[in-house]
Motif scaffolding. Structure first.
Motif, PDB file in Angstrom:
ATOM      1  N   ALA B 123       0.844  -1.195   0.000  1.00 16.90           N
ATOM      2  CA  ALA B 123       0.000   0.000   0.000  1.00 16.90           C
ATOM      3  C   ALA B 123       0.879   1.246   0.000  1.00 16.90           C
ATOM      4  O   ALA B 123       2.031   1.210   0.423  1.00 16.90           O
ATOM      5  CB  ALA B 123      -0.917  -0.001   1.219  1.00 16.90           C
ATOM      6  N   LEU B 124       0.330   2.351  -0.509  1.00 11.88           N
ATOM      7  CA  LEU B 124       1.071   3.606  -0.597  1.00 11.88           C
ATOM      8  C   LEU B 124       0.612   4.559   0.494  1.00 11.88           C
ATOM      9  O   LEU B 124      -0.579   4.835   0.606  1.00 11.88           O
ATOM     10  CB  LEU B 124       0.816   4.250  -1.959  1.00 11.88           C
ATOM     11  CG  LEU B 124       1.272   3.470  -3.187  1.00 11.88           C
ATOM     12  CD1 LEU B 124       0.550   3.966  -4.430  1.00 11.88           C
ATOM     13  CD2 LEU B 124       2.767   3.595  -3.357  1.00 11.88           C
ATOM     14  N   PRO B 125       1.526   5.091   1.311  1.00 13.27           N
ATOM     15  CA  PRO B 125       1.140   6.112   2.288  1.00 13.27           C
ATOM     16  C   PRO B 125       1.126   7.499   1.628  1.00 13.27           C
ATOM     17  O   PRO B 125       1.457   7.625   0.442  1.00 13.27           O
ATOM     18  CB  PRO B 125       2.244   6.018   3.339  1.00 13.27           C
ATOM     19  CG  PRO B 125       3.437   5.576   2.578  1.00 13.27           C
ATOM     20  CD  PRO B 125       2.951   4.763   1.397  1.00 13.27           C
ATOM     21  N   CYS B 132       3.997  11.519  -2.277  1.00 12.06           N
ATOM     22  CA  CYS B 132       3.189  12.125  -3.340  1.00 12.06           C
ATOM     23  C   CYS B 132       3.701  11.708  -4.697  1.00 12.06           C
ATOM     24  O   CYS B 132       2.920  11.384  -5.601  1.00 12.06           O
ATOM     25  CB  CYS B 132       3.255  13.647  -3.275  1.00 12.06           C
ATOM     26  SG  CYS B 132       2.431  14.307  -1.870  1.00 12.06           S
ATOM     27  N   ALA B 133       5.029  11.734  -4.858  1.00 12.60           N
ATOM     28  CA  ALA B 133       5.623  11.341  -6.132  1.00 12.60           C
ATOM     29  C   ALA B 133       5.275   9.888  -6.428  1.00 12.60           C
ATOM     30  O   ALA B 133       4.889   9.550  -7.549  1.00 12.60           O
ATOM     31  CB  ALA B 133       7.138  11.532  -6.084  1.00 12.60           C
ATOM     32  N   ALA B 134       5.364   9.030  -5.412  1.00 13.98           N
ATOM     33  CA  ALA B 134       5.061   7.608  -5.621  1.00 13.98           C
ATOM     34  C   ALA B 134       3.607   7.427  -6.040  1.00 13.98           C
ATOM     35  O   ALA B 134       3.299   6.654  -6.947  1.00 13.98           O
ATOM     36  CB  ALA B 134       5.364   6.819  -4.350  1.00 13.98           C
ATOM     37  N   VAL B 135       2.687   8.155  -5.387  1.00  6.37           N
ATOM     38  CA  VAL B 135       1.269   8.030  -5.730  1.00  6.37           C
ATOM     39  C   VAL B 135       1.025   8.533  -7.154  1.00  6.37           C
ATOM     40  O   VAL B 135       0.382   7.868  -7.962  1.00  6.37           O
ATOM     41  CB  VAL B 135       0.380   8.789  -4.719  1.00  6.37           C
ATOM     42  CG1 VAL B 135      -1.048   8.899  -5.221  1.00  6.37           C
ATOM     43  CG2 VAL B 135       0.407   8.091  -3.363  1.00  6.37           C
ATOM     44  N   ARG B 136       1.576   9.714  -7.484  1.00  9.97           N
ATOM     45  CA  ARG B 136       1.374  10.263  -8.833  1.00  9.97           C
ATOM     46  C   ARG B 136       1.893   9.290  -9.885  1.00  9.97           C
ATOM     47  O   ARG B 136       1.213   8.986 -10.866  1.00  9.97           O
ATOM     48  CB  ARG B 136       2.079  11.620  -8.954  1.00  9.97           C
ATOM     49  CG  ARG B 136       2.217  12.140 -10.367  1.00  9.97           C
ATOM     50  CD  ARG B 136       1.403  13.366 -10.702  1.00  9.97           C
ATOM     51  NE  ARG B 136       1.553  14.495  -9.840  1.00  9.97           N
ATOM     52  CZ  ARG B 136       2.221  15.617 -10.167  1.00  9.97           C
ATOM     53  NH1 ARG B 136       2.828  15.716 -11.328  1.00  9.97           N
ATOM     54  NH2 ARG B 136       2.260  16.632  -9.330  1.00  9.97           N
ATOM     55  N   ASN B 137       3.123   8.780  -9.678  1.00  9.53           N
ATOM     56  CA  ASN B 137       3.707   7.874 -10.665  1.00  9.53           C
ATOM     57  C   ASN B 137       2.882   6.602 -10.790  1.00  9.53           C
ATOM     58  O   ASN B 137       2.719   6.055 -11.877  1.00  9.53           O
ATOM     59  CB  ASN B 137       5.148   7.519 -10.273  1.00  9.53           C
ATOM     60  CG  ASN B 137       6.049   8.730 -10.328  1.00  9.53           C
ATOM     61  OD1 ASN B 137       5.646   9.787 -10.810  1.00  9.53           O
ATOM     62  ND2 ASN B 137       7.262   8.593  -9.833  1.00  9.53           N
ATOM     63  N   VAL B 162      -8.282   2.032  -4.473  1.00  7.37           N
ATOM     64  CA  VAL B 162      -8.845   1.862  -3.136  1.00  7.37           C
ATOM     65  C   VAL B 162      -8.104   2.763  -2.157  1.00  7.37           C
ATOM     66  O   VAL B 162      -6.871   2.778  -2.123  1.00  7.37           O
ATOM     67  CB  VAL B 162      -8.749   0.391  -2.679  1.00  7.37           C
ATOM     68  CG1 VAL B 162      -9.168   0.252  -1.229  1.00  7.37           C
ATOM     69  CG2 VAL B 162      -9.613  -0.482  -3.568  1.00  7.37           C
ATOM     70  N   ILE B 163      -8.867   3.539  -1.395  1.00  3.57           N
ATOM     71  CA  ILE B 163      -8.284   4.383  -0.354  1.00  3.57           C
ATOM     72  C   ILE B 163      -8.735   3.833   0.983  1.00  3.57           C
ATOM     73  O   ILE B 163      -9.937   3.750   1.250  1.00  3.57           O
ATOM     74  CB  ILE B 163      -8.739   5.849  -0.525  1.00  3.57           C
ATOM     75  CG1 ILE B 163      -8.235   6.399  -1.862  1.00  3.57           C
ATOM     76  CG2 ILE B 163      -8.243   6.706   0.630  1.00  3.57           C
ATOM     77  CD1 ILE B 163      -8.838   7.731  -2.233  1.00  3.57           C
ATOM     78  N   ILE B 258      -3.606   0.723  -3.877  1.00  2.45           N
ATOM     79  CA  ILE B 258      -4.137   0.737  -2.518  1.00  2.45           C
ATOM     80  C   ILE B 258      -3.406   1.848  -1.771  1.00  2.45           C
ATOM     81  O   ILE B 258      -2.191   1.789  -1.598  1.00  2.45           O
ATOM     82  CB  ILE B 258      -3.916  -0.622  -1.825  1.00  2.45           C
ATOM     83  CG1 ILE B 258      -4.606  -1.730  -2.640  1.00  2.45           C
ATOM     84  CG2 ILE B 258      -4.442  -0.590  -0.397  1.00  2.45           C
ATOM     85  CD1 ILE B 258      -3.954  -3.076  -2.504  1.00  2.45           C
ATOM     86  N   ILE B 259      -4.149   2.879  -1.384  1.00  5.99           N
ATOM     87  CA  ILE B 259      -3.534   4.008  -0.691  1.00  5.99           C
ATOM     88  C   ILE B 259      -3.951   3.956   0.771  1.00  5.99           C
ATOM     89  O   ILE B 259      -5.134   3.812   1.083  1.00  5.99           O
ATOM     90  CB  ILE B 259      -3.938   5.340  -1.359  1.00  5.99           C
ATOM     91  CG1 ILE B 259      -3.436   5.348  -2.812  1.00  5.99           C
ATOM     92  CG2 ILE B 259      -3.358   6.521  -0.597  1.00  5.99           C
ATOM     93  CD1 ILE B 259      -3.951   6.485  -3.638  1.00  5.99           C
ATOM     94  N   TRP B 260      -2.985   4.045   1.651  1.00  7.56           N
ATOM     95  CA  TRP B 260      -3.207   3.839   3.075  1.00  7.56           C
ATOM     96  C   TRP B 260      -3.170   5.178   3.798  1.00  7.56           C
ATOM     97  O   TRP B 260      -2.117   5.781   3.935  1.00  7.56           O
ATOM     98  CB  TRP B 260      -2.118   2.913   3.623  1.00  7.56           C
ATOM     99  CG  TRP B 260      -2.317   2.505   5.048  1.00  7.56           C
ATOM    100  CD1 TRP B 260      -1.750   3.081   6.151  1.00  7.56           C
ATOM    101  CD2 TRP B 260      -3.122   1.432   5.530  1.00  7.56           C
ATOM    102  NE1 TRP B 260      -2.159   2.433   7.285  1.00  7.56           N
ATOM    103  CE2 TRP B 260      -3.008   1.411   6.937  1.00  7.56           C
ATOM    104  CE3 TRP B 260      -3.943   0.487   4.910  1.00  7.56           C
ATOM    105  CZ2 TRP B 260      -3.670   0.477   7.729  1.00  7.56           C
ATOM    106  CZ3 TRP B 260      -4.604  -0.441   5.704  1.00  7.56           C
ATOM    107  CH2 TRP B 260      -4.466  -0.435   7.097  1.00  7.56           C
ATOM    108  N   THR B 261      -4.335   5.651   4.265  1.00  9.02           N
ATOM    109  CA  THR B 261      -4.364   6.927   4.985  1.00  9.02           C
ATOM    110  C   THR B 261      -4.908   6.716   6.382  1.00  9.02           C
ATOM    111  O   THR B 261      -5.392   7.647   7.015  1.00  9.02           O
ATOM    112  CB  THR B 261      -5.252   7.957   4.256  1.00  9.02           C
ATOM    113  OG1 THR B 261      -6.615   7.521   4.358  1.00  9.02           O
ATOM    114  CG2 THR B 261      -4.878   8.087   2.808  1.00  9.02           C
ATOM    115  N   SER B 262      -4.838   5.473   6.845  1.00  9.31           N
ATOM    116  CA  SER B 262      -5.526   5.123   8.082  1.00  9.31           C
ATOM    117  C   SER B 262      -4.564   5.133   9.261  1.00  9.31           C
ATOM    118  O   SER B 262      -3.942   4.132   9.564  1.00  9.31           O
ATOM    119  CB  SER B 262      -6.150   3.741   7.908  1.00  9.31           C
ATOM    120  OG  SER B 262      -6.824   3.368   9.064  1.00  9.31           O
ATOM    121  N   GLY B 263      -4.437   6.288   9.900  1.00 11.46           N
ATOM    122  CA  GLY B 263      -3.714   6.328  11.161  1.00 11.46           C
ATOM    123  C   GLY B 263      -2.226   6.562  11.062  1.00 11.46           C
ATOM    124  O   GLY B 263      -1.603   6.309  10.038  1.00 11.46           O
TER     125      GLY B 263
END
Lengths: 412, 412
Positions: B123-125, B132-137, B162-163, B258-263
């Motif tokens: 998953a991506l934090p 941010c760069a990892a998510v954009r790419n 999925v977030i 899968i982006i991980w924004t949980s905690g």
């Protein structure tokens, strides 16, 4: 079936070729063009030194290729070309095979150490966006370390910056660094006496900018001296160690930062067998910019060398790549229409060399001058390569506003 | 000798503390303040989702700390704090030791997997510029792969995003992604039918934005549905595999992203022994924001937890960090002047949640509304955190111009 054209490389040459062939894609008896690049953006390489020194932002030098290639967004493929199968006429990539009737190689070049030991380990190149980030971060780290240094000797070594190579990249980078150090760094690092900060260019020839005219070279030398840049000429670097550069004349220079702008290696060496390439990996092409041994392949820009035409050496610049792209596109169009090919003739349209902010050197045929106007012209030329007028306007205004604030000294 | 204050961390809390103590540095019976951070820039974390989705540039969310800390540029030290020696009162860093009379811990937090297996690998934090760069790419890579996909099933998996976590970060990111997909990606990737592109938020509570009021939560849900975002509530993620998320209710979701924004986990856990921290690594402080067991150390923001005051939980937001920084600075000033400390009282000053471009939700005490004005107010609040008025003006104009062009979809 419509002839298929595959362009490898989305730099100056590749994008220009695409644009020039674009209209033919929408004709009834037209062609299909595919553009392949391993990154999804076009990179304005001649401005990389300004990104490294924080006078422009990253979004100013990159543009998404899908947006740039006119209406035919789907003709872009983000993939790494692995090799060209000349017999089967297929470009093999990590995302599938792309058969072609005509292939255009425009893959550019990368930094090369020319066999000098230690360059890859201890020197910084300046060819990609990531290189810019590495250089910027290194500059910041050096100044931070110098601000904490306990002795004058340690401090002087930390803030001594050596640039190997007095070509356009080296000279323009030195100019920007000179500006950055005299304004932003002097203000932000008051603990470092500004006379301890030094920049040295090492050039193997008699003067910097050897590819340019005497006028451009001497104007650049004068301006660089004004900015406090030392220039060592007539000697080559023979070895690079951590924090030390060894010169051929036996001297050495101690510096924490060694930036390598001396020479490039063509990226075509991964795509074709060695017998089609010269010693720097460039594709040997004839006066039609077509491969000597294969009628279906063209090459241009940094990854091509025109063999045996007595035309002299075509410089490895963005300007030359764009001019060659026009020649290649014209010949592809003529092939499709079964017309005779026309030979490429290189013509220098003028030189614009910026040194620092607000100073440039212009040589446009017989007209030569230096100063602000030349610098602004260079920026103007940059804007014309932009994809759209709103973009041009936006970036021009951005630059205008940037002049009222400090350069960006954040790490990247 | 003047009392020495060492602030660790140049985020919202650390910078605000510095600003509030700055005047006292120039007084005769004043103090010496040092700000330590491991990067040389301040990062506007609440806007990271906009950088990831290309609606703002990198230079808009970072600002060099040396420039920000007023006239006292030399009080910044770029170093990584390794531990705090409470007995000797020294902050140990990789660039030397910094003795203190008062230490302020403001080191913030990082993404935490809460022990869910597979999160770190698959998953991506979204906590740093590099994230941010990892998510954009990754977004670009997914769309490129989908454009080449041969079957509908393969394509749908590629463009399913999925977030995990329906807090502010997750909701705001989903909004921006919805906007990006409906405008830029639809135009640039015509081969992908836009109804195949999906965004799903997985939230363990009953609704998204649990920390916010009912009004904010339901307005956000409505807007997200409008943007085509699916929301799964009342279930937790129990395992993450490559391209698959397993839910507690037994279901699973197939998605390439899968982006991980949980905690989050506090960064203070590296600096202090475990007995001074809670289970998430936060420093236990009393109502004066002073460490329970040490009178010389304050902590604030994401890396602090106020123990046993019955005040309820202080949220881990930039707003709270700034408010706490004011409290800490006031108490440090009072300590220097040998006055009594004042307890910190948390007061919510209002909530502004942007969802996509040009839509925001505002709740300012009794006043509640949604729409463009709320979105503009959020941007305005951002601008007020800028260092200088020229910067504010420059970035505001930049944003205005950006609205006339596509978002930046270049890889970073």
């Amino acid at each position: 079936m419509r002839p298929r054209v595959v362009i490898i490389g989305g730099g100056f040459g590749g994008v220009e070729t695409f644009h020039r062939l674009h209209r033919l894609m929408h004709k009834r008896r037209g062609i299909d063009v595919t553009l392949i690049d391993q990154k999804n953006y076009f990179l304005f390489t001649p401005m990389l030194h300004e990104l490294a020194t924080g006078s422009i932002g990253r979004n100013h030098v990159t543009q998404p290729l899908r947006e740039m290639i006119d209406c035919c967004h789907e003709r872009f493929v983000r993939a790494t070309a692995e090799r060209i199968d000349l017999k089967r006429r297929v470009v093999v990539t990590d995302a599938g095979n792309y058969p072609y009737d005509y292939c255009v190689i425009a893959v550019g070049s990368r930094a090369s150490d020319f066999g000098v030991p230690g360059v890859m380990e201890h020197a910084l190149p300046l060819k990609t966006v990531n290189d810019c980030a590495a250089v910027r971060n290194h500059l910041v780290a050096c100044f931070e370390a110098a601000a904490r240094a306990r002795s004058k000797t340690e401090r002087e070594q930390r803030v001594h910056f050596v640039i190997v190579g007095g070509g356009a990249t080296g000279v323009e980078l030195a100019g920007q660094m000179g500006d950055l150090f005299r304004k932003e760094m002097r203000a932000l690092y008051t603990a470092i006496p500004s006379d301890e900060v030094r920049i040295t260019i090492v050039e193997s020839g008699e003067r910097v900018l050897q590819r340019h005219s005497e006028f451009v070279g001497t104007s650049a030398m004068r301006k660089l001296k004004e900015l406090g840049v030392s220039i060592i000429v007539n000697t080559r670097v023979v070895k690079v160690e951590k924090n030390r550069v060894h010169l051929k004349n036996g001297d050495h220079i101690d510096a924490c930062t060694i930036i390598w702008t001396s020479g490039v290696q063509s990226n075509a060496d991964a795509l074709l067998p060695h017998e089609d390439l010269d010693e720097r990996g460039r594709v040997r092409v004839n006066e039609y910019l077509r491969m000597v041994d294969d009628e279906h392949v063209f090459a241009l820009g940094d990854c091509a060398v025109i063999a045996d035409t007595g035309m002299g050496v075509v410089p490895q610049t963005a300007q030359a790549a764009v001019a060659e792209a026009k020649g290649v596109a014209k010949n592809v169009r003529r092939l499709v229409r079964k017309k005779e090919l026309v030979p490429y003739r290189h013509r220098v349209r003028g030189e614009l060399v910026p040194i620092g902010n607000w100073f440039g050197i212009a040589e446009l045929g017989p007209i030569r001058f230096t100063g602000r106007v030349a610098w602004l012209m260079r920026r103007g030329v940059f804007l014309l390569t932009m994809y759209s007028w709103p973009d041009r306007f936006r970036i021009a205004l951005d630059w205008f506003l940037n002049t009222f604030s400090f350069r960006d000294t954040s790490e990247l």
